[in-house]
Design a protein around this motif. Structure first.
Motif, PDB file in Angstrom:
ATOM      1  N   ALA A 109      34.553  23.790  54.986  1.00  0.00           N
ATOM      2  CA  ALA A 109      35.277  24.257  55.170  1.00  0.00           C
ATOM      3  C   ALA A 109      35.676  25.444  53.967  1.00  0.00           C
ATOM      4  O   ALA A 109      35.333  26.635  54.483  1.00  0.00           O
ATOM      5  N   PHE A 110      35.541  24.820  53.016  1.00  0.00           N
ATOM      6  CA  PHE A 110      35.659  26.097  51.338  1.00  0.00           C
ATOM      7  C   PHE A 110      34.701  27.048  51.853  1.00  0.00           C
ATOM      8  O   PHE A 110      34.791  27.792  51.683  1.00  0.00           O
ATOM      9  N   LEU A 111      33.705  26.628  52.131  1.00  0.00           N
ATOM     10  CA  LEU A 111      32.078  27.624  52.902  1.00  0.00           C
ATOM     11  C   LEU A 111      32.188  28.378  54.099  1.00  0.00           C
ATOM     12  O   LEU A 111      31.241  28.949  54.475  1.00  0.00           O
ATOM     13  N   GLY A 112      33.491  27.566  54.614  1.00  0.00           N
ATOM     14  CA  GLY A 112      33.112  28.396  56.672  1.00  0.00           C
ATOM     15  C   GLY A 112      34.499  29.174  56.591  1.00  0.00           C
ATOM     16  O   GLY A 112      34.519  30.294  55.812  1.00  0.00           O
ATOM     17  N   PRO A 113      35.330  28.342  57.144  1.00  0.00           N
ATOM     18  CA  PRO A 113      36.811  29.360  57.223  1.00  0.00           C
ATOM     19  C   PRO A 113      37.525  29.457  55.876  1.00  0.00           C
ATOM     20  O   PRO A 113      38.299  30.987  56.273  1.00  0.00           O
ATOM     21  N   MET A 114      37.917  28.860  54.706  1.00  0.00           N
ATOM     22  CA  MET A 114      38.162  29.269  53.639  1.00  0.00           C
ATOM     23  C   MET A 114      38.119  30.116  52.992  1.00  0.00           C
ATOM     24  O   MET A 114      38.315  30.181  51.944  1.00  0.00           O
ATOM     25  N   LEU A 115      36.736  30.379  53.135  1.00  0.00           N
ATOM     26  CA  LEU A 115      36.151  31.046  52.041  1.00  0.00           C
ATOM     27  C   LEU A 115      36.803  31.993  51.555  1.00  0.00           C
ATOM     28  O   LEU A 115      36.308  31.999  49.930  1.00  0.00           O
ATOM     29  N   THR A 116      37.080  32.607  51.940  1.00  0.00           N
ATOM     30  CA  THR A 116      37.999  34.043  51.219  1.00  0.00           C
ATOM     31  C   THR A 116      38.902  32.980  50.404  1.00  0.00           C
ATOM     32  O   THR A 116      39.598  33.655  49.373  1.00  0.00           O
ATOM     33  N   HIS A 117      40.255  31.974  50.771  1.00  0.00           N
ATOM     34  CA  HIS A 117      40.764  31.495  49.554  1.00  0.00           C
ATOM     35  C   HIS A 117      40.534  31.265  48.751  1.00  0.00           C
ATOM     36  O   HIS A 117      40.930  30.775  47.747  1.00  0.00           O
ATOM     37  N   PHE A 118      39.111  30.307  49.098  1.00  0.00           N
ATOM     38  CA  PHE A 118      37.994  29.660  47.931  1.00  0.00           C
ATOM     39  C   PHE A 118      38.091  30.484  46.626  1.00  0.00           C
ATOM     40  O   PHE A 118      38.470  30.607  45.632  1.00  0.00           O
ATOM     41  N   GLU A 119      37.865  31.399  47.435  1.00  0.00           N
ATOM     42  CA  GLU A 119      37.148  32.748  46.802  1.00  0.00           C
ATOM     43  C   GLU A 119      38.335  33.409  45.726  1.00  0.00           C
ATOM     44  O   GLU A 119      38.280  33.775  44.980  1.00  0.00           O
ATOM     45  N   MET A 120      39.681  33.738  46.541  1.00  0.00           N
ATOM     46  CA  MET A 120      40.773  33.894  45.771  1.00  0.00           C
ATOM     47  C   MET A 120      41.105  33.279  44.856  1.00  0.00           C
ATOM     48  O   MET A 120      41.790  33.233  43.807  1.00  0.00           O
TER      49      MET A 120
END
Lengths: 336, 164
Positions: free
Chosen positions: B132-143
Motif C-alpha cells: 500500500a505504501f509503495l503503491g496507492p498510498m505512495l503520495t501520502h507516505f512521501e508527504m
C-alpha cells in the motif's frame, strides 16, 4: 478462560529455560573467562566447581533486600520487572525446531527486536530511581547506546528479510536449508558477510557486552545502573542479561546459521534432535560473545557513538542498497 | 464476560491510568513512565484488533525509540535540588474545554470506523502495508516524509538561531 490455560505451559517452559540457561551460562562464563585469563575459575564447590552457581543462587535468594533511602520507590521496585519481563517475552517467537516453539508469528523477527528494545527502558528506570550518580551515569550511557545501535541492528538484518521476503523466523530458517552447488551451505553468513559483521557489532552493543559494556562498566561505575540493587532484585537484572545473550545468539543462529538445520544432513535425521542442534549452535554463539568479553578492552563512550552513527548506519544503508539492487536484478518479480 | 472483553478492559485501564499519570504526575520522569504505559496499552489495542504488525512497530518505534529518547532528554535536564518545580496551570477551564472538544471531535470522526468485534479487525500484515505504501498510498507516505523533514529543518533553524 479456555484460551488462557493452553498458554500457561509454554510460558512456564520459557521461565524454566530462562532460569536453567542463567545457571548454565553463569558457570560457563566463569569457566570460559577463567581459562582465557589463564586461571581455573570455580573448582571447590562440587566436582569442577559445578555447584558453585547453585550456591550463589541460594545466597542471592537468602540475602537481605536492601532499599536505600532516597530512591524513587515506585520506580525502584518496578525497574527489575521491566528489565525481566521483555527478556522473557523474547522467547515467544524463537523456533527451536520445525514444531517446537511457543508461538509462530508472522512478524517474529520484528517482535523479538521490539521486546528486546524494552529492556533499556528498565535499565534507565533502575538508574534514575536509584538516586546514585554511578547508576545515573550508567543509565544515561545505556540510553545513548540504545538509541545509537538499535538502528544499525535492525538495518543489518534487513537484507536477510529482503531475500527471504518474510519476517517469520521459521521461514528464514527454511530458506537456508540445503546446499549450493553441492558443497556450500545456504547459510546467510556466507552470502551476506557485511550483514553478519554489522549484526554482531550491534548485538554486542545491544547486550551491553564488552567491549561495549559502558552502562555497567565495573571498573568505573561499580555496577552501573544496578549499583543499588541487591538480593533477588539484582538477580532478576542479572538473569535478564544472560537471557538476552541467549536470545540474541539464537537470533544470529536463525538469521545467519540455518537455525535447527545442518548442511549435508537430511531433515529426517535432524528432526528428532533439532532443538538440541539449535541450542548447541546458540551456545557456540554465546561462547564467542564470552571469548570477545575475555579478550577485548572496553571502548570509550565517544568512540562507541562515533562507530554507531558515523560508520555502522551509513555502511548498513549502503549495503541495503546493494542487496536491494541485486535482489531486484536477480528476481524482478520478488524472491518469494 | 468473555476473555476478549477482559483483555480489552485491562488494556483500557492501563491506557487511561497511563494517560492520567502523564497529565497529573509532578515528576517529569514519572510522566514519561505514564506515557510509556499508555503507549504499551495502545500497542496492545493494535494486537487486540488483529493488527499484530502495527502493534509490534508501535512497541519498537514509540517505546524502544521515542520514549527512550525522551527520557534521555529528561535526564540531561538539570533537576532542581529542592524537588521538582510546581506546575500550576492558570487556564484550567480553558484547557478542559479544549480537551473535551478534541475528545468529542475524535469520537465523532472515528465513529463508524472502529470495528464492532475482533473478527472485523484490520488484518494488514507487513506485505499488505508495504504494498500500500509503495503503491496507492505512495503520495501520502512521501508527504509524511516531507513533513518530518520540514520539522527537522525547522528545529535546526530554531536551534541555530540562538547562536547568531
Amino acid at each position: 478462560m479456555s484460551a488462557v490455560l493452553p498458554a500457561i505451559p509454554p510460558v512456564l517452559a520459557a521461565i524454566g529455560l530462562m532460569l536453567a540457561n542463567g545457571v548454565v551460562l553463569i558457570y560457563m562464563l566463569r569457566k570460559v573467562l577463567g581459562h582465557l585469563h589463564l586461571r581455573l575459575g570455580p573448582t571447590h564447590v562440587g566436582p569442577k566447581g559445578l555447584v558453585q552457581t547453585t550456591a550463589d543462587v541460594l545466597k542471592l535468594l537468602s540475602k537481605e533486600d536492601v532499599t536505600p533511602n532516597g530512591v524513587d520507590r515506585w520506580m525502584y521496585v518496578l525497574a527489575p520487572v521491566v528489565v525481566f519481563v521483555p527478556s522473557l517475552m523474547a522467547y515467544a517467537a524463537l523456533p527451536f525446531s520445525e514444531t517446537l516453539r511457543i508461538t509462530r508469528l508472522e512478524t517474529g523477527l520484528l517482535y523479538t527486536f521490539a521486546v528486546l528494545s524494552l529492556v533499556p527502558l528498565g535499565v534507565i528506570m533502575a538508574g534514575w530511581a536509584s538516586a546514585n550518580k554511578y547508576a545515573l551515569i550508567g543509565a544515561l550511557r545505556a540510553a545513548a547506546q540504545q538509541v545509537a545501535y538499535e538502528v544499525p541492528l535492525l538495518l543489518s538484518v534487513l537484507p536477510v528479510v529482503m531475500i527471504v521476503g518474510s519476517l517469520d523466523l521459521a521461514e528464514i530458517v527454511a530458506f537456508q536449508t540445503g546446499v549450493w552447488a553441492g558443497v556450500v551451505p545456504r547459510w546467510f553468513v556466507l552470502l551476506l558477510v557485511p550483514s553478519f559483521v554489522l549484526f554482531m557489532i550491534s548485538a554486542l552493543c545491544e547486550l551491553n557486552q564488552t567491549p561495549f559494556d559502558m552502562s555497567e562498566a565495573e571498573s568505573e561505575l561499580v555496577a552501573g545502573f544496578a549499583t543499588e540493587y541487591s538480593s533477588m532484585r539484582f538477580g532478576l537484572i542479572f538473569l535478564s542479561e544472560f537471557s538476552n545473550s541467549f536470545v540474541i545468539s539464537a537470533l544470529a543462529v536463525v538469521l545467519f546459521f540455518g537455525g535447527w538445520t545442518l548442511p549435508f544432513v537430511p531433515d529426517a535425521v535432524i528432526a528428532p534432535v533439532a532443538p538440541l542442534v539449535f541450542v548447541a549452535k546458540t551456545y557456540v554463539g554465546i561462547f564467542i560473545f564470552m571469548w570477545i568479553r575475555g579478550t577485548l578492552p572496553r571502548v570509550r563512550i565517544d568512540q562507541l557513538m562515533n562507530l554507531g552513527w558515523k560508520w555502522l548506519i551509513p555502511i548498513a544503508l549502503a549495503w541495503i542498497m546493494i542487496v536491494g539492487v541485486v535482489v531486484k536484478l536477480a528476481a524482478p518479480g520478488g524472491v518469494a | 464476560m468473555s476473555l476478549e472483553s477482559i483483555i480489552f478492559a485491562i488494556l483500557g485501564v492501563i491506557a487511561v491510568s497511563g494517560g492520567i499519570l502523564t497529565v497529573f504526575a509532578r515528576d517529569v520522569t514519572r510522566m514519561a513512565m505514564g506515557l510509556g504505559a499508555f503507549l504499551i496499552a495502545v500497542a496492545g489495542f493494535f494486537v487486540y484488533w488483529g493488527a499484530t504488525f502495527l502493534g509490534v512497530v508501535q512497541l519498537f518505534v514509540y517505546i524502544g525509540g521515542v520514549l527512550v529518547l525522551m527520557i534521555f532528554a529528561i535526564m540531561l535536564v538539570h533537576r532542581s535540588p529542592d524537588g521538582s518545580p510546581l506546575l500550576e496551570s492558570r487556564h484550567d477551564v480553558a484547557a478542559l474545554a479544549v480537551a473535551g472538544g478534541l475528545f468529542f471531535m475524535v469520537v465523532t470522526a472515528l465513529r463508524g470506523y472502529v470495528p464492532d468485534s475482533v473478527d472485523q479487525g484490520i488484518t494488514s500484515g507487513p506485505t499488505e502495508l508495504s504494498e500500500a505504501f509503495l503503491g496507492p498510498m505512495l503520495t501520502h507516505f512521501e508527504m509524511g516524509g516531507v513533513l518530518l523533514l520540514a520539522v527537522l529543518v525547522a528545529v535546526v533553524v530554531i536551534l541555530g538561531g540562538e547562536d547568531r
